[in-house]
Design an enzyme around this catalytic site. Structure first.
Site, PDB file in Angstrom:
ATOM      1  N   GLY C  15      53.867  79.297  66.966  1.00 13.07           N
ATOM      2  CA  GLY C  15      54.078  79.067  68.395  1.00 13.07           C
ATOM      3  C   GLY C  15      54.761  77.726  68.463  1.00 13.07           C
ATOM      4  O   GLY C  15      54.335  76.782  67.818  1.00 13.07           O
ATOM      5  N   CYS C  16      55.870  77.575  69.146  1.00 10.16           N
ATOM      6  CA  CYS C  16      56.612  76.338  68.920  1.00 10.16           C
ATOM      7  C   CYS C  16      57.790  76.111  69.843  1.00 10.16           C
ATOM      8  O   CYS C  16      57.910  76.721  70.868  1.00 10.16           O
ATOM      9  CB  CYS C  16      57.165  76.333  67.492  1.00 10.16           C
ATOM     10  SG  CYS C  16      56.620  77.688  66.517  1.00 10.16           S
ATOM     11  N   SER C  17      58.626  75.168  69.368  1.00  2.48           N
ATOM     12  CA  SER C  17      59.841  74.840  70.109  1.00  2.48           C
ATOM     13  C   SER C  17      60.991  74.826  69.134  1.00  2.48           C
ATOM     14  O   SER C  17      60.822  74.518  67.954  1.00  2.48           O
ATOM     15  CB  SER C  17      59.695  73.452  70.712  1.00  2.48           C
ATOM     16  OG  SER C  17      59.395  72.521  69.671  1.00  2.48           O
ATOM     17  N   GLY C 186      59.753  72.443  66.210  1.00  4.09           N
ATOM     18  CA  GLY C 186      58.456  71.785  66.272  1.00  4.09           C
ATOM     19  C   GLY C 186      57.399  72.873  66.233  1.00  4.09           C
ATOM     20  O   GLY C 186      57.537  73.917  66.864  1.00  4.09           O
ATOM     21  N   ASN C 212      60.461  80.882  66.815  1.00  2.00           N
ATOM     22  CA  ASN C 212      59.373  80.716  67.754  1.00  2.00           C
ATOM     23  C   ASN C 212      58.837  82.102  68.026  1.00  2.00           C
ATOM     24  O   ASN C 212      59.567  82.961  68.512  1.00  2.00           O
ATOM     25  CB  ASN C 212      59.925  80.073  69.040  1.00  2.00           C
ATOM     26  CG  ASN C 212      58.938  80.070  70.184  1.00  2.00           C
ATOM     27  OD1 ASN C 212      59.304  80.142  71.348  1.00  2.00           O
ATOM     28  ND2 ASN C 212      57.661  79.968  69.878  1.00  2.00           N
TER      29      ASN C 212
END
Lengths: 146, 481, 391
Positions: C15-17, C186, C212
């Site tokens: 789960g991210c950017s 990220g 993501n």
């Protein structure tokens, strides 16, 4: 008009149609009471004809040009205007049994239990689908136009 | 009515006493009388004749010896293995997505169960010279299924014409296929040809040009799960006029298929037959090869794929049959769960998994079993016993007598009438639709919207109550990891 | 770096950017911009992973394979270097320059190597140079305990660590590099703790992927790749993306749009509706059924000639793209783009399953071996293939 048709290849001769016809025309409409308690037991208007592995259920064809209607002396047999079915007025019947003799299908029976009047299928007036059609386990009876 | 309906003459009417009496020893437990009795007056219980409790000499074992001592014959039985071996499907659990991955709602989003069976090339070759992209080499022939469930091979002879017709019509309605089994194809059913997989078994019953031409695919039957290593068996009572014509054998004779196919004694012979069939059908139909799940299934499967099979059908030891010696049915073969897992893994290790599709069979009872099979690696699932049960079978295991009270496993016209193809087709369609919907719900729960993403995805399964070795063979993690 | 002790097939969830941009005219810029863009989106990560990839960063050594390797201990380094010495010619070997940064404690040993392949070896083995490198990368990653090659392309490099992405950028001193394509990521892993090898991007040769989402079809994608000799060792589902692209683009030589359609194909209904013109899509889906990536994803795939952004079939993760002049920006959030480009010419949201493609405009001599990297316009390398949304 709507009639009952039989699919001979699916009739297995189980005679559940006869049983449910009896129940439908009994006083109590309950299967146990109709068979065990009611005396005399109601009679079925439908008969299963059987020979070897061929069987099918037969009842009044409610013919377009009914011989029985013409033969009836007392006018007990009449055609219902709404459904087109041939119905029988028990009280008016005198028991001459001309209808029994003249029916080409042999589907009118002698009612030996009471006043010796005639007995035939009435398409279960009052029910949406006749009892025999609704209860055939193999969908061998059909209620349709034709 | 019960008197008339019982083909085993279990009930009889005594007019003297005006009673219906039952001969309990003749009852096979098919529930026909129970189902049709209008007053629900009947029920069936196991005969409470108790032997002394004995862990080894069970009543079943003792009675079998009685029978054999009396008759000196091989004990026959019908349907699939009923011994209490573990059912591994019940030891596998499926996943669901939460938080990190949204589950998908099958009622509101597209959910795809479409499956294509057949040989697939390793990569795509495109032709770039035209305005729009075109395929350079066409794909090998594929079977298109709207749902990954097919009707298993049940021969005409073992089951009645009405039953065959029901399967054919249901297959057509559902957009899937049914298998003729080794009994040949009745001419009236040719019109369902494009939903038919025909079988070429060791007896070659009913195999001729039109038979092959009319089918959508051809299956070479090497063995079946219920009786690995021996051929099919149709008792003489069931070989009536129509059967005799369709199978091309004399009336009344036992149709005992030979144990091996007598022109396939080794793998290279199989390759010859596969290509003979491919040539005969001009490479327009996929050729499938069916084997029973036995100990070295992975090696056999690998050989079969390299011999040219487009589809492999694996039949586990729970597979059903019309007639089989009881000892073989109960003791030969392995569970389909292991066979499938090891065949799929082996084909992947050799890099040839794409060359053949795998269909599994053998005692699938519900859509969860189907989903788990697909997660282990199957492309599609054959259901045999389940489809018979949908048509009315109560698994009384007396198919070999030819006296099936439900009109399914009989050739007696009086009994056959009891199966109305209209009703049976509808019930089969209902069953498959229900299962397909359930599979869609399970896929959606896992956050997947196409069955390709479940196929072979062992991470979607977890094992429960399995030993380390079993987990390793199945390639799944234990629940909790 | 502490690698958690887990069975090898467990997967971490992403789960991210993410963010990335490409200067299509080949203009190189330093890493400052990308650090700022990803830094803005720190909320989307939890400090347990961040990473970058830059292209064009080693112009003097552009003919050498640049391996970035992280080692848990000295022994891993020794063993890995033994393998490298045996199979390759090492031109330069040095530590990757880093600076002490507060959010990045206990870094592992980080080395980079500039390598060439001995041509005589290749001749004997009859495989291509790239395949040779892939074999070595797979070998070291799966067989040498404690050593992980996280970048293996020419004139490009990936940089990753455990920490917030902007801190990771500072740690690796990215402002000292100049590249024409930058991507960053990220991480918000839900398994603890993050480990250095698990951060994005995942690379193979000069493909780098940041992702993501979560790949529900990981189990089958992985097994499919294993059939072709790839080993999934980094325990994160994104790994399969990098390898799938390597397989489809480099080995099977499919154009980008075809490969993207294999990963995120239209539904059967749509395919049948379009009829004849989608015949090849039907064949694609039948052949590459196990390549279908299910589950929510938004990815950026970068390679030496371009940048591609792709969403899953039903767009369950956000992705925004923008253009200004010769630069294409793609990110998880528009804010990430506006941080480094305050007034783009065009901003749009790419559609589900449709790739957004940016290409380097210069003459490409060192492409993939495939003569058909794009479906059309092969003789006009300057123009960008028109997909919906790209002007």
């Amino acid at each position: 008009m709507k009639r009952i048709f039989v699919k001979e290849e699916f009739c297995m001769g189980c005679r559940l149609c006869e049983i449910h016809c009896i129940v439908e025309h009994s006083k109590s409409k309950d299967i146990i009471k109709a068979f065990k308690i009611e005396k005399p037991r109601a009679l079925p208007r439908i008969m299963v004809e059987e020979k070897g592995s061929i069987s099918f259920a037969l009842q009044c064809r409610h013919c377009e040009e009914p011989y029985c209607l013409e033969a009836c002396m007392s006018g007990a047999l009449y055609r219902d205007e709404k459904t087109g079915a041939i119905l029988h007025h028990k009280e008016q019947c005198v028991g001459c049994w001309m209808c029994v003799m003249v029916c080409p299908y042999g589907v009118i029976q002698r009612d030996l239990n009471g006043r010796k009047v005639a007995l035939k299928c009435d398409l279960c007036a009052g029910r949406e689908i006749p009892a025999c059609v609704a209860n055939c386990p193999n969908q061998a009876l059909e209620y349709r136009e034709g | 009515m019960c008197v008339r309906q019982c083909a085993f003459k279990g009930h009889s009417y005594d007019p003297e006493t005006d009673e219906v009496i039952s001969k309990e020893e003749l009852c096979v437990g098919c529930h026909r009388c129970v189902t049709l009795c209008p007053t629900n007056a009947l029920t069936v219980r196991q005969n409470p004749l108790d032997f002394r409790p004995n862990g080894n000499w069970t009543p079943w074992a003792i009675r079998n010896i009685f029978k054999q001592a009396e008759t000196g014959g091989v004990l026959l039985t019908g349907m699939g293995n009923d011994r209490p071996y573990p059912v591994y499907w019940d030891h596998l659990l499926l996943n669901a997505s939460q938080v990190t991955n949204p589950s998908i709602d099958p009622l509101r989003e597209p959910m795809e169960l479409r499956t294509y069976l057949g040989r697939k090339p390793k990569k795509l070759e495109l032709d770039y010279t035209q305005e729009t992209l075109k395929l350079k080499t066409p794909l090998p022939p594929q079977l298109k299924l709207e749902t990954p469930i097919l009707f298993s091979a049940m021969s005409y002879g073992a089951i009645s014409y009405n039953a065959c017709e029901s399967l054919a019509r249901a297959a057509e309605k559902l957009g899937t296929y049914y298998n003729t089994g080794e009994g040949g194809l009745h001419p009236n059913l040719y019109k369902y040809g494009k939903n038919t997989i025909v079988q070429v078994a060791s007896g070659r019953f009913g195999v001729h040009k039109e038979y092959l031409d009319t089918a959508a695919a051809i299956e070479i039957k090497i063995g079946q799960g219920a009786k690995p290593g021996i051929g099919g068996h149709l008792p003489g009572e069931k070989v009536v006029e129509d059967i005799s014509k369709t199978r091309m054998i004399p009336k009344g004779t036992d149709a005992l298929s030979p144990a091996p196919q007598h022109d396939i004694y080794s793998i290279e012979d199989l390759r010859m037959l596969i290509f003979a069939l491919k040539e005969a059908t001009r490479y327009t139909k996929p050729i499938s090869v069916k084997i029973a799940a036995v100990h070295n299934s992975p090696a056999i499967a690998s050989g079969m794929v390299r011999a040219g099979a487009d589809i492999i059908a694996l039949d586990g030891f729970r597979g059903g049959t019309g007639a089989s010696p009881m000892v073989i049915r109960d003791n030969v073969g392995i569970p389909i769960e292991f066979a499938l897992a090891s065949v799929d893994q082996r084909l992947r290790e050799e890099g040839i998994r794409h060359q053949a599709s795998i269909i599994v069979a053998g005692g699938f009872r519900n859509s969860a079993d189907v989903s788990k099979a697909i997660a282990l690696g199957a492309d599609a699932v054959y259901i045999g016993t389940a489809s018979l049960i949908a048509m009315g079978c109560h698994v009384c295991q007396k198919c070999y007598t030819g006296k099936c009270n439900w009109g399914i496993a009989t050739q007696d016209p009086y009994l056959e009438k009891r199966l109305n193809p209209d009703i049976a087709t509808e019930r089969l369609v209902n069953l498959i639709n229900a299962w397909s919907h359930e599979i869609k719900e399970m896929l959606g729960g896992m956050g997947i919207n196409a069955i390709e993403s479940l196929r072979g995805n062992r991470l979607a399964l977890r094992g429960i109550g399995l030993t380390d070795t079993e987990l390793e063979i199945l390639g799944v993690l234990p629940a909790g990891r | 770096m502490r690698r958690p002790i887990k069975p090898w097939f467990e997967k971490e969830i992403s789960g991210c950017s993410l963010t990335g941009f490409i200067n299509e005219d080949g203009r190189r810029v330093n890493g400052e911009a990308i650090i700022q863009s990803i830094g803005l989106m720190n909320e989307r990560s939890n400090g347990l992973g961040g990473g970058f990839a830059g292209y064009g960063i080693y112009p003097e050594m552009k003919d050498f394979y640049a391996f970035h390797i992280m080692y848990e201990d000295a022994q891993a380094k020794e063993e890995a270097e033994k393998v490298l010495n045996e199979f390759l010619l090492i031109e330069i070997q040095e530590k990757i320059p880093t600076r002490k940064t507060k959010g990045i404690p206990h870094p592992p040993l980080l080395m980079r190597y500039f390598l060439k392949v001995d041509e005589n070896r290749l001749y004997d083995l009859e495989i291509s140079e790239d395949d040779y490198i892939v074999h070595i990368v797979m070998k070291i990653n799966s067989q040498i305990k404690g050593a992980y090659i996280f970048s293996s392309g020419k004139n490009m490099g990936a940089f990753k660590a455990v920490g917030f992405p902007d801190e990771v950028g500072r740690f690796y001193r990215l402002e000292e590099y100049q590249g024409y394509t930058w991507i960053a990521h990220g991480r918000f892993p839900t398994n603890t703790p993050g480990w250095w090898g698990g951060a994005h991007p995942f690379t193979l040769l000069d493909f780098a992927v940041v992702h993501n989402g979560e790949i529900s079809s990981y189990g089958i994608n992985k097994r499919y790749l294993e059939m072709f000799g790839y080993q999934c060792t980094l325990k994160t589902d994104t790994e399969v993306m990098a390898y799938l692209f390597d397989l489809l683009l480099r080995r099977h030589q499919l154009p980008i749009e075809v490969a993207c359609k294999a990963l995120a194909p239209p539904t059967w209904e749509e395919i049948e509706h379009k009829g004849e013109e989608m015949e090849w899509v039907k064949a694609l889906r039948i052949i590459y059924g196990s390549v279908l990536v299910n589950g929510p994803f938004a990815i950026l795939l970068s390679h030496k000639n371009g940048l591609i952004g792709l969403n899953d079939r039903i767009k369950l993760r956000p992705l925004v793209a923008a253009r200004k002049g010769n630069t294409l920006y793609i990110a998880s959030e528009e804010a990430g783009i506006r941080e480094i480009c305050s007034s783009p010419d065009k901003v749009w949201a790419p559609k589900a399953g449709e790739p957004t493609i940016g290409w380097l405009k210069e003459d490409r001599q060192n492409e993939f071996e495939s003569p058909r990297t794009r479906i059309s316009d092969r003789e006009k390398p300057q123009s960008v293939y028109s997909v919906p949304g790209v002007c």
